[in-house]
Design an enzyme around this catalytic site. Structure first.
Site, PDB file in Angstrom:
ATOM      1  N   THR A 140      36.874  43.654  35.571  1.00  0.00           N
ATOM      2  CA  THR A 140      36.106  42.417  35.660  1.00  0.00           C
ATOM      3  C   THR A 140      36.281  41.782  37.038  1.00  0.00           C
ATOM      4  O   THR A 140      37.322  41.964  37.679  1.00  0.00           O
ATOM      5  CB  THR A 140      36.592  41.416  34.585  1.00  0.00           C
ATOM      6  OG1 THR A 140      36.061  40.114  34.856  1.00  0.00           O
ATOM      7  CG2 THR A 140      38.115  41.299  34.572  1.00  0.00           C
ATOM      8  N   ASP A 141      35.281  41.020  37.462  1.00  0.00           N
ATOM      9  CA  ASP A 141      35.410  40.315  38.741  1.00  0.00           C
ATOM     10  C   ASP A 141      36.487  39.237  38.682  1.00  0.00           C
ATOM     11  O   ASP A 141      36.960  38.759  39.710  1.00  0.00           O
ATOM     12  CB  ASP A 141      34.070  39.704  39.175  1.00  0.00           C
ATOM     13  CG  ASP A 141      33.466  38.744  38.154  1.00  0.00           C
ATOM     14  OD1 ASP A 141      34.061  38.526  37.085  1.00  0.00           O
ATOM     15  OD2 ASP A 141      32.366  38.222  38.415  1.00  0.00           O
ATOM     16  N   GLU A 142      36.922  38.855  37.466  1.00  0.00           N
ATOM     17  CA  GLU A 142      37.911  37.770  37.356  1.00  0.00           C
ATOM     18  C   GLU A 142      39.275  38.149  37.930  1.00  0.00           C
ATOM     19  O   GLU A 142      40.096  37.275  38.187  1.00  0.00           O
ATOM     20  CB  GLU A 142      38.055  37.337  35.890  1.00  0.00           C
ATOM     21  CG  GLU A 142      36.779  36.718  35.354  1.00  0.00           C
ATOM     22  CD  GLU A 142      36.916  36.227  33.919  1.00  0.00           C
ATOM     23  OE1 GLU A 142      37.895  35.533  33.616  1.00  0.00           O
ATOM     24  OE2 GLU A 142      36.037  36.551  33.108  1.00  0.00           O
ATOM     25  N   TYR A 165      44.135  36.404  30.575  1.00  0.00           N
ATOM     26  CA  TYR A 165      43.180  37.507  30.409  1.00  0.00           C
ATOM     27  C   TYR A 165      43.000  38.270  31.714  1.00  0.00           C
ATOM     28  O   TYR A 165      43.173  39.486  31.775  1.00  0.00           O
ATOM     29  CB  TYR A 165      41.819  36.983  29.926  1.00  0.00           C
ATOM     30  CG  TYR A 165      40.687  37.954  30.187  1.00  0.00           C
ATOM     31  CD1 TYR A 165      40.668  39.199  29.560  1.00  0.00           C
ATOM     32  CD2 TYR A 165      39.665  37.661  31.081  1.00  0.00           C
ATOM     33  CE1 TYR A 165      39.652  40.116  29.815  1.00  0.00           C
ATOM     34  CE2 TYR A 165      38.643  38.564  31.334  1.00  0.00           C
ATOM     35  CZ  TYR A 165      38.647  39.791  30.697  1.00  0.00           C
ATOM     36  OH  TYR A 165      37.646  40.692  30.957  1.00  0.00           O
TER      37      TYR A 165
END
Length: 324
Positions: A140-142, A165
Protein backbone atom coordinates in the site's frame (compact mmCIF):
# COMPACT_ATOMS: atom_id res chain seq x y z
CA UNK A 1 2.84 -20.08 -20.21
CA UNK A 2 -0.06 -21.05 -18.00
CA UNK A 3 0.49 -20.36 -14.32
CA UNK A 4 -0.92 -21.84 -11.14
CA UNK A 5 -1.42 -18.90 -8.83
CA UNK A 6 -1.98 -19.03 -5.09
CA UNK A 7 -4.09 -15.95 -4.41
CA UNK A 8 -4.31 -15.26 -0.68
CA UNK A 9 -7.19 -13.13 0.52
CA UNK A 10 -9.01 -13.81 -2.75
CA UNK A 11 -12.47 -13.39 -1.18
CA UNK A 12 -11.70 -9.81 -0.20
CA UNK A 13 -12.27 -6.73 -2.29
CA UNK A 14 -9.15 -6.47 -4.47
CA UNK A 15 -8.47 -10.21 -4.31
CA UNK A 16 -11.89 -11.20 -5.67
CA UNK A 17 -11.62 -8.64 -8.46
CA UNK A 18 -8.20 -10.10 -9.31
CA UNK A 19 -9.56 -13.68 -9.36
CA UNK A 20 -12.35 -12.62 -11.74
CA UNK A 21 -9.92 -10.69 -13.91
CA UNK A 22 -7.43 -13.57 -14.24
CA UNK A 23 -10.08 -16.19 -14.98
CA UNK A 24 -11.57 -13.94 -17.70
CA UNK A 25 -8.32 -12.77 -19.28
CA UNK A 26 -5.79 -15.62 -18.92
CA UNK A 27 -5.62 -19.42 -18.96
CA UNK A 28 -4.13 -19.49 -15.46
CA UNK A 29 -5.36 -21.67 -12.61
CA UNK A 30 -6.27 -19.97 -9.34
CA UNK A 31 -6.10 -21.42 -5.84
CA UNK A 32 -7.80 -18.98 -3.46
CA UNK A 33 -6.77 -19.23 0.21
CA UNK A 34 -8.91 -17.01 2.43
CA UNK A 35 -9.69 -17.12 6.16
CA UNK A 36 -13.06 -15.45 5.51
CA UNK A 37 -12.75 -12.92 8.32
CA UNK A 38 -15.15 -9.95 8.29
CA UNK A 39 -14.02 -8.57 4.91
CA UNK A 40 -13.88 -11.87 3.00
CA UNK A 41 -17.13 -12.75 1.31
CA UNK A 42 -17.71 -15.83 -0.85
CA UNK A 43 -20.67 -14.07 -2.49
CA UNK A 44 -17.98 -12.06 -4.32
CA UNK A 45 -17.02 -15.31 -6.10
CA UNK A 46 -20.35 -17.11 -6.50
CA UNK A 47 -20.37 -16.82 -10.28
CA UNK A 48 -17.03 -18.64 -10.71
CA UNK A 49 -17.17 -21.32 -8.01
CA UNK A 50 -17.90 -24.00 -10.65
CA UNK A 51 -14.91 -23.06 -12.82
CA UNK A 52 -12.50 -25.95 -13.45
CA UNK A 53 -9.59 -23.49 -13.15
CA UNK A 54 -10.59 -22.25 -9.70
CA UNK A 55 -10.32 -23.83 -6.24
CA UNK A 56 -11.30 -22.20 -2.95
CA UNK A 57 -9.61 -23.20 0.31
CA UNK A 58 -10.71 -21.79 3.66
CA UNK A 59 -7.63 -21.27 5.81
CA UNK A 60 -5.12 -18.92 7.35
CA UNK A 61 -1.84 -17.81 5.77
CA UNK A 62 -0.23 -18.30 9.21
CA UNK A 63 -0.96 -22.07 8.97
CA UNK A 64 2.34 -23.37 7.60
CA UNK A 65 1.25 -27.02 7.24
CA UNK A 66 -1.77 -26.01 5.19
CA UNK A 67 0.25 -23.68 2.94
CA UNK A 68 2.87 -26.42 2.35
CA UNK A 69 0.11 -28.86 1.48
CA UNK A 70 -1.34 -26.45 -1.10
CA UNK A 71 2.06 -25.96 -2.77
CA UNK A 72 2.47 -29.74 -3.08
CA UNK A 73 -1.08 -30.55 -4.13
CA UNK A 74 -1.44 -27.85 -6.80
CA UNK A 75 2.20 -27.32 -7.83
CA UNK A 76 1.89 -23.56 -7.27
CA UNK A 77 4.38 -21.40 -9.20
CA UNK A 78 3.10 -17.90 -8.35
CA UNK A 79 1.90 -16.28 -5.13
CA UNK A 80 -0.10 -13.05 -5.05
CA UNK A 81 -0.47 -12.07 -1.41
CA UNK A 82 -3.52 -9.88 -0.82
CA UNK A 83 -4.27 -11.41 2.59
CA UNK A 84 -4.16 -8.62 5.14
CA UNK A 85 -6.11 -7.04 7.89
CA UNK A 86 -6.47 -3.68 6.21
CA UNK A 87 -8.80 -1.33 8.01
CA UNK A 88 -6.90 1.46 9.74
CA UNK A 89 -9.58 2.12 12.38
CA UNK A 90 -9.50 -1.57 13.31
CA UNK A 91 -5.71 -1.53 13.47
CA UNK A 92 -5.83 1.26 16.02
CA UNK A 93 -8.09 -0.89 18.23
CA UNK A 94 -6.42 -4.29 17.66
CA UNK A 95 -2.80 -3.89 16.55
CA UNK A 96 -1.90 -7.51 17.47
CA UNK A 97 -4.20 -9.01 14.82
CA UNK A 98 -2.55 -6.88 12.16
CA UNK A 99 0.94 -7.91 13.13
CA UNK A 100 0.31 -11.65 13.08
CA UNK A 101 -1.61 -11.75 9.81
CA UNK A 102 0.31 -9.09 7.91
CA UNK A 103 3.83 -9.90 9.12
CA UNK A 104 3.96 -13.51 10.32
CA UNK A 105 1.53 -14.64 7.62
CA UNK A 106 3.72 -13.11 4.92
CA UNK A 107 6.81 -14.78 6.41
CA UNK A 108 5.09 -18.20 6.32
CA UNK A 109 4.19 -17.73 2.65
CA UNK A 110 7.73 -16.60 1.79
CA UNK A 111 9.30 -19.53 3.58
CA UNK A 112 7.07 -22.15 2.01
CA UNK A 113 7.54 -20.63 -1.47
CA UNK A 114 11.33 -20.54 -1.02
CA UNK A 115 11.47 -24.23 -0.05
CA UNK A 116 9.01 -25.36 -2.72
CA UNK A 117 10.62 -23.45 -5.59
CA UNK A 118 14.31 -23.90 -4.80
CA UNK A 119 15.75 -26.36 -7.32
CA UNK A 120 17.65 -28.04 -4.47
CA UNK A 121 14.75 -28.07 -2.04
CA UNK A 122 15.40 -26.64 1.42
CA UNK A 123 19.14 -26.04 1.00
CA UNK A 124 20.17 -22.82 2.66
CA UNK A 125 23.19 -22.33 0.37
CA UNK A 126 21.31 -22.44 -2.90
CA UNK A 127 19.75 -19.39 -4.54
CA UNK A 128 18.59 -21.21 -7.65
CA UNK A 129 14.87 -21.30 -8.36
CA UNK A 130 12.58 -22.95 -10.87
CA UNK A 131 11.98 -21.02 -14.07
CA UNK A 132 9.06 -18.55 -14.01
CA UNK A 133 8.22 -18.58 -10.29
CA UNK A 134 7.24 -15.30 -8.63
CA UNK A 135 6.14 -14.04 -5.22
CA UNK A 136 4.15 -10.83 -5.52
CA UNK A 137 3.40 -8.85 -2.36
CA UNK A 138 0.46 -6.47 -2.63
CA UNK A 139 1.31 -3.53 -0.41
CA UNK A 140 0.00 0.00 0.00
CA UNK A 141 1.08 3.60 -0.51
CA UNK A 142 0.50 4.12 3.24
CA UNK A 143 3.93 2.60 4.00
CA UNK A 144 5.47 5.88 2.79
CA UNK A 145 3.65 7.94 5.44
CA UNK A 146 2.02 11.22 4.49
CA UNK A 147 2.77 13.86 1.89
CA UNK A 148 2.64 17.61 2.19
CA UNK A 149 0.53 19.67 -0.19
CA UNK A 150 2.81 18.80 -3.11
CA UNK A 151 5.02 15.94 -4.27
CA UNK A 152 4.27 12.27 -4.89
CA UNK A 153 5.38 8.91 -3.55
CA UNK A 154 8.19 7.31 -5.56
CA UNK A 155 9.60 3.82 -5.03
CA UNK A 156 12.91 5.06 -3.62
CA UNK A 157 11.37 6.96 -0.71
CA UNK A 158 12.02 5.80 2.87
CA UNK A 159 9.20 3.94 4.60
CA UNK A 160 7.65 6.13 7.32
CA UNK A 161 4.35 4.43 8.25
CA UNK A 162 2.05 6.25 10.69
CA UNK A 163 -0.59 3.69 11.73
CA UNK A 164 -0.24 0.16 13.15
CA UNK A 165 -1.76 -1.08 9.87
CA UNK A 166 0.76 0.67 7.62
CA UNK A 167 3.60 -0.30 9.99
CA UNK A 168 2.60 -3.96 9.63
CA UNK A 169 2.51 -3.65 5.82
CA UNK A 170 5.92 -1.94 5.77
CA UNK A 171 7.30 -4.78 7.93
CA UNK A 172 5.97 -7.34 5.46
CA UNK A 173 7.54 -5.43 2.55
CA UNK A 174 10.92 -5.52 4.28
CA UNK A 175 10.62 -9.29 4.81
CA UNK A 176 9.79 -9.79 1.13
CA UNK A 177 12.83 -7.70 0.20
CA UNK A 178 15.01 -9.69 2.63
CA UNK A 179 13.94 -13.03 1.14
CA UNK A 180 15.02 -11.70 -2.23
CA UNK A 181 18.35 -10.33 -0.98
CA UNK A 182 19.22 -13.30 1.26
CA UNK A 183 17.78 -16.27 -0.62
CA UNK A 184 17.39 -14.89 -4.14
CA UNK A 185 13.64 -15.52 -4.06
CA UNK A 186 12.05 -13.94 -7.17
CA UNK A 187 9.77 -11.25 -5.75
CA UNK A 188 7.97 -8.06 -6.63
CA UNK A 189 6.20 -5.58 -4.38
CA UNK A 190 3.33 -3.40 -5.56
CA UNK A 191 2.24 -0.32 -3.65
CA UNK A 192 -1.10 1.00 -4.77
CA UNK A 193 -3.23 3.99 -3.99
CA UNK A 194 -6.81 3.72 -2.70
CA UNK A 195 -8.83 1.27 -4.76
CA UNK A 196 -12.55 1.51 -5.40
CA UNK A 197 -15.01 -0.60 -7.37
CA UNK A 198 -17.30 -3.64 -7.04
CA UNK A 199 -17.12 -6.04 -4.06
CA UNK A 200 -15.65 -3.52 -1.59
CA UNK A 201 -16.53 -4.01 2.08
CA UNK A 202 -18.91 -1.23 3.14
CA UNK A 203 -16.79 0.20 5.96
CA UNK A 204 -14.58 1.95 3.39
CA UNK A 205 -15.35 5.49 2.27
CA UNK A 206 -16.93 5.01 -1.17
CA UNK A 207 -19.17 1.96 -0.55
CA UNK A 208 -20.19 3.31 2.87
CA UNK A 209 -21.25 6.63 1.39
CA UNK A 210 -23.13 4.96 -1.49
CA UNK A 211 -24.88 2.61 0.95
CA UNK A 212 -25.85 5.39 3.38
CA UNK A 213 -26.91 7.69 0.55
CA UNK A 214 -29.23 5.03 -0.91
CA UNK A 215 -30.84 4.62 2.53
CA UNK A 216 -30.99 8.40 3.27
CA UNK A 217 -28.68 7.91 6.26
CA UNK A 218 -26.18 10.51 7.41
CA UNK A 219 -22.82 10.58 5.59
CA UNK A 220 -20.05 10.77 8.22
CA UNK A 221 -16.97 12.63 6.96
CA UNK A 222 -13.76 12.71 9.06
CA UNK A 223 -12.53 16.14 10.18
CA UNK A 224 -13.06 18.77 7.50
CA UNK A 225 -13.11 16.22 4.64
CA UNK A 226 -10.10 17.86 2.99
CA UNK A 227 -7.93 14.73 3.09
CA UNK A 228 -6.63 13.96 -0.40
CA UNK A 229 -6.39 10.44 -1.81
CA UNK A 230 -5.35 9.10 -5.19
CA UNK A 231 -8.15 6.79 -6.39
CA UNK A 232 -7.55 3.76 -8.61
CA UNK A 233 -10.33 1.71 -10.18
CA UNK A 234 -9.78 -1.86 -9.01
CA UNK A 235 -9.69 -3.44 -12.48
CA UNK A 236 -6.82 -1.14 -13.48
CA UNK A 237 -4.94 -2.41 -10.42
CA UNK A 238 -5.61 -6.05 -11.43
CA UNK A 239 -4.17 -5.37 -14.90
CA UNK A 240 -1.04 -3.93 -13.30
CA UNK A 241 -0.55 -7.02 -11.11
CA UNK A 242 -0.98 -9.35 -14.11
CA UNK A 243 1.68 -7.35 -16.01
CA UNK A 244 4.09 -7.43 -13.06
CA UNK A 245 3.69 -11.20 -12.56
CA UNK A 246 4.73 -11.75 -16.17
CA UNK A 247 7.09 -8.86 -16.94
CA UNK A 248 8.09 -7.22 -13.67
CA UNK A 249 11.85 -7.09 -13.12
CA UNK A 250 12.64 -9.44 -10.23
CA UNK A 251 13.31 -7.71 -6.92
CA UNK A 252 11.65 -4.44 -7.94
CA UNK A 253 8.97 -2.36 -6.26
CA UNK A 254 6.26 -0.84 -8.46
CA UNK A 255 3.97 2.00 -7.43
CA UNK A 256 0.51 1.65 -8.97
CA UNK A 257 -1.41 4.93 -8.89
CA UNK A 258 -4.52 6.41 -10.41
CA UNK A 259 -3.27 9.91 -11.32
CA UNK A 260 -6.57 10.81 -9.75
CA UNK A 261 -6.34 12.97 -6.64
CA UNK A 262 -9.63 13.78 -4.94
CA UNK A 263 -10.63 15.34 -1.62
CA UNK A 264 -12.83 13.06 0.48
CA UNK A 265 -15.54 15.72 0.71
CA UNK A 266 -15.68 16.09 -3.10
CA UNK A 267 -16.19 12.35 -3.51
CA UNK A 268 -19.07 12.38 -1.03
CA UNK A 269 -20.67 15.34 -2.83
CA UNK A 270 -20.25 13.58 -6.19
CA UNK A 271 -21.99 10.46 -4.85
CA UNK A 272 -24.88 12.63 -3.54
CA UNK A 273 -25.17 14.20 -6.98
CA UNK A 274 -25.09 10.88 -8.85
CA UNK A 275 -27.81 9.48 -6.59
CA UNK A 276 -29.89 12.67 -6.53
CA UNK A 277 -29.60 13.06 -2.75
CA UNK A 278 -29.15 16.31 -0.79
CA UNK A 279 -25.74 17.34 0.58
CA UNK A 280 -27.53 18.02 3.88
CA UNK A 281 -26.98 14.29 4.61
CA UNK A 282 -23.26 15.06 5.19
CA UNK A 283 -22.15 15.21 8.83
CA UNK A 284 -18.63 15.96 10.05
CA UNK A 285 -17.20 13.62 12.72
CA UNK A 286 -14.07 13.78 14.88
CA UNK A 287 -11.00 13.02 12.81
CA UNK A 288 -9.21 9.68 13.09
CA UNK A 289 -5.99 9.50 15.16
CA UNK A 290 -2.84 9.95 13.03
CA UNK A 291 -4.92 10.57 9.91
CA UNK A 292 -2.55 11.21 6.98
CA UNK A 293 -3.66 14.30 5.06
CA UNK A 294 -2.57 13.38 1.58
CA UNK A 295 -1.36 10.39 -0.44
CA UNK A 296 -0.45 10.49 -4.12
CA UNK A 297 1.46 7.94 -6.13
CA UNK A 298 3.86 8.52 -9.00
CA UNK A 299 3.39 5.57 -11.42
CA UNK A 300 6.15 6.70 -13.82
CA UNK A 301 8.24 3.57 -13.24
CA UNK A 302 5.52 1.01 -14.06
CA UNK A 303 4.51 3.13 -17.03
CA UNK A 304 8.05 3.37 -18.41
CA UNK A 305 9.09 -0.24 -17.72
CA UNK A 306 5.84 -2.13 -18.34
CA UNK A 307 3.64 0.28 -20.31
CA UNK A 308 0.88 0.40 -17.68
CA UNK A 309 -1.48 3.35 -17.33
CA UNK A 310 -4.76 3.60 -15.42
CA UNK A 311 -7.57 3.43 -17.99
CA UNK A 312 -10.69 4.26 -15.96
CA UNK A 313 -11.62 7.89 -15.32
CA UNK A 314 -13.03 8.49 -11.84
CA UNK A 315 -16.35 9.75 -13.23
CA UNK A 316 -16.80 6.43 -15.09
CA UNK A 317 -15.46 4.22 -12.33
CA UNK A 318 -17.73 5.74 -9.70
CA UNK A 319 -20.76 5.19 -11.99
CA UNK A 320 -19.82 1.51 -12.40
CA UNK A 321 -19.35 1.19 -8.64
CA UNK A 322 -22.73 2.78 -7.89
CA UNK A 323 -24.38 0.49 -10.50
CA UNK A 324 -22.86 -2.53 -8.75
Amino acid sequence: GMKTILVTGGAGFIGSNFVHYMLSNTEDKIINLDALTYAGNLNNLRDIQESKRYHFVKGDIRDKKLVEQLFQEYDIDTVVNFAAESHVDRSIEQPDLFLTTNVLGTQVLLDVAKNAWNVYGNDKYSNEYREGVKFLQVSTDEVYGALGKTGMFVETMPLLPNSPYSASKASADLLVRAYHETYGLPVNITRCSNNYGPYQFPEKLIPLMIHNCLHDKSLPVYGDGMQVRDWLYVEDHCKAIDLIIHNGKVGEVYNVGGHNEMKNIDIVKLICKELGKPESLITYVTDRKGHDMRYAIDPTKIHNELGWLPETKFADGIKKTIQW
